[in-house]
Motif scaffolding. Structure first.
Motif, PDB file in Angstrom:
ATOM      1  N   VAL A 181     -44.841  33.206 -49.381  1.00 56.54           N
ATOM      2  CA  VAL A 181     -45.273  34.496 -48.815  1.00 56.54           C
ATOM      3  C   VAL A 181     -44.845  34.611 -47.351  1.00 56.54           C
ATOM      4  O   VAL A 181     -44.310  35.632 -46.931  1.00 56.54           O
ATOM      5  CB  VAL A 181     -46.803  34.657 -48.944  1.00 56.54           C
ATOM      6  N   GLY A 182     -45.090  33.590 -46.564  1.00 59.92           N
ATOM      7  CA  GLY A 182     -44.564  33.553 -45.204  1.00 59.92           C
ATOM      8  C   GLY A 182     -45.430  34.187 -44.135  1.00 59.92           C
ATOM      9  O   GLY A 182     -45.173  33.994 -42.956  1.00 59.92           O
ATOM     10  N   ILE A 183     -46.451  34.965 -44.482  1.00 57.77           N
ATOM     11  CA  ILE A 183     -47.453  35.384 -43.494  1.00 57.77           C
ATOM     12  C   ILE A 183     -48.848  35.105 -44.076  1.00 57.77           C
ATOM     13  O   ILE A 183     -48.989  34.913 -45.283  1.00 57.77           O
ATOM     14  CB  ILE A 183     -47.367  36.876 -43.091  1.00 57.77           C
ATOM     15  N   GLU A 184     -49.847  35.101 -43.181  1.00 58.87           N
ATOM     16  CA  GLU A 184     -51.177  34.670 -43.578  1.00 58.87           C
ATOM     17  C   GLU A 184     -51.835  35.654 -44.547  1.00 58.87           C
ATOM     18  O   GLU A 184     -51.476  36.820 -44.614  1.00 58.87           O
ATOM     19  CB  GLU A 184     -52.075  34.526 -42.342  1.00 58.87           C
ATOM     20  N   SER A 185     -52.876  35.122 -45.210  1.00 58.86           N
ATOM     21  CA  SER A 185     -53.596  35.906 -46.218  1.00 58.86           C
ATOM     22  C   SER A 185     -54.245  37.163 -45.644  1.00 58.86           C
ATOM     23  O   SER A 185     -54.564  37.239 -44.457  1.00 58.86           O
ATOM     24  CB  SER A 185     -54.696  35.018 -46.825  1.00 58.86           C
ATOM     25  N   THR A 186     -54.451  38.131 -46.518  1.00 59.35           N
ATOM     26  CA  THR A 186     -55.259  39.310 -46.208  1.00 59.35           C
ATOM     27  C   THR A 186     -56.710  38.855 -46.032  1.00 59.35           C
ATOM     28  O   THR A 186     -57.208  38.094 -46.862  1.00 59.35           O
ATOM     29  CB  THR A 186     -55.201  40.291 -47.396  1.00 59.35           C
ATOM     30  N   VAL A 187     -57.372  39.288 -44.949  1.00 57.35           N
ATOM     31  CA  VAL A 187     -58.797  38.942 -44.780  1.00 57.35           C
ATOM     32  C   VAL A 187     -59.640  40.186 -45.060  1.00 57.35           C
ATOM     33  O   VAL A 187     -59.468  41.214 -44.414  1.00 57.35           O
ATOM     34  CB  VAL A 187     -59.093  38.398 -43.361  1.00 57.35           C
ATOM     35  N   LEU A 188     -60.545  40.056 -46.054  1.00 59.36           N
ATOM     36  CA  LEU A 188     -61.357  41.179 -46.520  1.00 59.36           C
ATOM     37  C   LEU A 188     -62.838  40.866 -46.330  1.00 59.36           C
ATOM     38  O   LEU A 188     -63.353  39.895 -46.889  1.00 59.36           O
ATOM     39  CB  LEU A 188     -61.064  41.423 -48.005  1.00 59.36           C
TER      40      LEU A 188
END
Ligand code: TXA
Ligand code: MG
Length: 345
Positions: A181-188
């Motif tokens: 993916v290369g960028i950090e996770s979605t934070v919900l």
């Protein structure tokens, strides 16, 4: 101190790999281990031990009020850390876990002052990477794991990036190759009436709305700052100044900017204009998120006097890339007029 940090390659069938057994042993001894996830490399330690959490903050030079994400191997383990399970969690976890979604839930009191840094919530996710999941399973613990970079630098997407930042600070890096993916996770955030996106990522607001059949709020900047301390700091930055140019900027002004910067030395370029668009450039390409940090680090190694980056339209996946780029930018040009003003200084 760890005078030399080892890098151990892990094979495609991690369950039999001696490197993983070694990593799990270190984690049980209260040491830190860097490991690959599908988003970026994490710097993992026992989420249940305050002394280990403090080691993570020290190794990264992380501001002490910025809470950590706990990585789990199964969604049911959320109840180890959460004081109750939000109604939406089973639906979201079925749709997106394992995967690049982090959820913020109410925390049990005993972890509020460890990973939570005084908040009454905790962030958790189940990463979609065989090495990460096998490591969590073998170690038998939730892993508190921020991105494995020195705070403020671009997140690492290869074991070599981790080594650049963490050599001498941790005993072991597990090498599972480049992150997908290369960028950090979605934070919900799931602690309010309506879910709120605190950090955009590859899983977009529309993806989440489609699964829930209900609206999701995109946190306004002030709200994200209040709820998610990590959004407060300058981030993702290489050493060289970063010039982000919006998609509306003309080729003529792009060339003018590069020529101006080139008066002081080599210019790095991360984008998709045709090669030869300009002389003086050392170019690296990126497609959306997945080469963003790797490209910034690669260009920065040549110690350029500036790095010019093509911005994306702020919609869907482009939104998450621009969220990072705006934080990395020393200058961000939206229009030709904007850039003209800068160039005529
Ligand atoms: O993809 C990822 O999420 C990577 C990999 C390693 O899993 N991890 C990562 O961690 O990006 P870190 O520490 O670099 O970023 C965590 C973000 C920060 O912006 C932090 O403020 C936010 O999550 N966060 C953590 N706990 C929170 C909480 N209880 N409430 C609100 N935000 C929280
Ligand atoms: Mg980070």
């Amino acid at each position: 101190m760890n005078p030399s940090t080892r890098i151990m390659k892990v094979s495609d069938s991690p369950s039999e790999d001696p490197a993983l057994a070694e990593a799990a042993r270190l984690l049980r001894d209260g040491e830190l281990v860097a490991f690959p996830t599908e988003t970026v490399y994490g710097l993992g330690g026992d989420a249940g031990r305050l002394d280990v959490i403090e080691k993570i903050f020290a190794a990264k030079n992380r501001p002490s009020d910025n809470p950590l994400i706990i990585h789990l191997d199964h969604w049911e383990r959320v109840s180890t850390y959460a004081s109750h399970t939000p109604e939406l969690l089973p639906i979201l976890s079925r749709a997106f876990w394992p995967g690049p979604l982090t959820v913020v839930v109410e925390a049990k009191p005993e972890i509020r002052n460890t990973v939570g840094r005084g908040l009454n919530t905790v962030a958790v996710r189940v990463p979609n990477h065989p090495i990460a999941r096998e490591l969590i399973r073998l170690a038998g613990m939730g892993l508190a794991a921020p991105s494995a970079n020195i705070s403020g630098r671009p997140s690492p997407t290869t074991a070599q990036h981790v080594f650049q930042d963490m050599n001498g600070r941790i005993p072991l890096i597990l090498d599972g190759g480049p992150c997908q993916v290369g960028i950090e996770s979605t934070v919900l955030d799931l602690t309010e009436q309506q879910p709120i996106i605190l950090r955009p990522g590859m899983i977009t607001g529309s993806d989440i709305e489609a699964v829930l059949g209900a609206p999701v709020t995109r946190a306004r900047k002030s709200e994200a700052l209040r709820r998610s301390p990590g959004t407060r700091y300058r981030h993702y930055s290489p050493n060289a100044p970063v010039y982000v140019i919006g998609p509306e900027i003309s080729m003529a002004l792009f060339k003018k900017l590069v020529q101006r910067l080139a008066m002081d030395g080599e210019v790095g370029y991360l984008g998709s204009r045709p090669p030869g668009a300009c002389t003086h450039l050392h170019a690296a390409s990126y497609q959306l998120a997945n080469r963003l940090y790797a490209g910034l680090r690669e260009l920065d190694e040549r110690q350029p006097c500036g790095i010019v980056v093509d911005g994306l339209r702020e919609e869907e996946a482009g939104l998450s890339v621009m969220d990072r780029l705006k934080k990395a930018a020393t200058h961000y040009f939206i229009s030709d007029a904007d850039m003209d003003a800068f160039l005529s200084q």
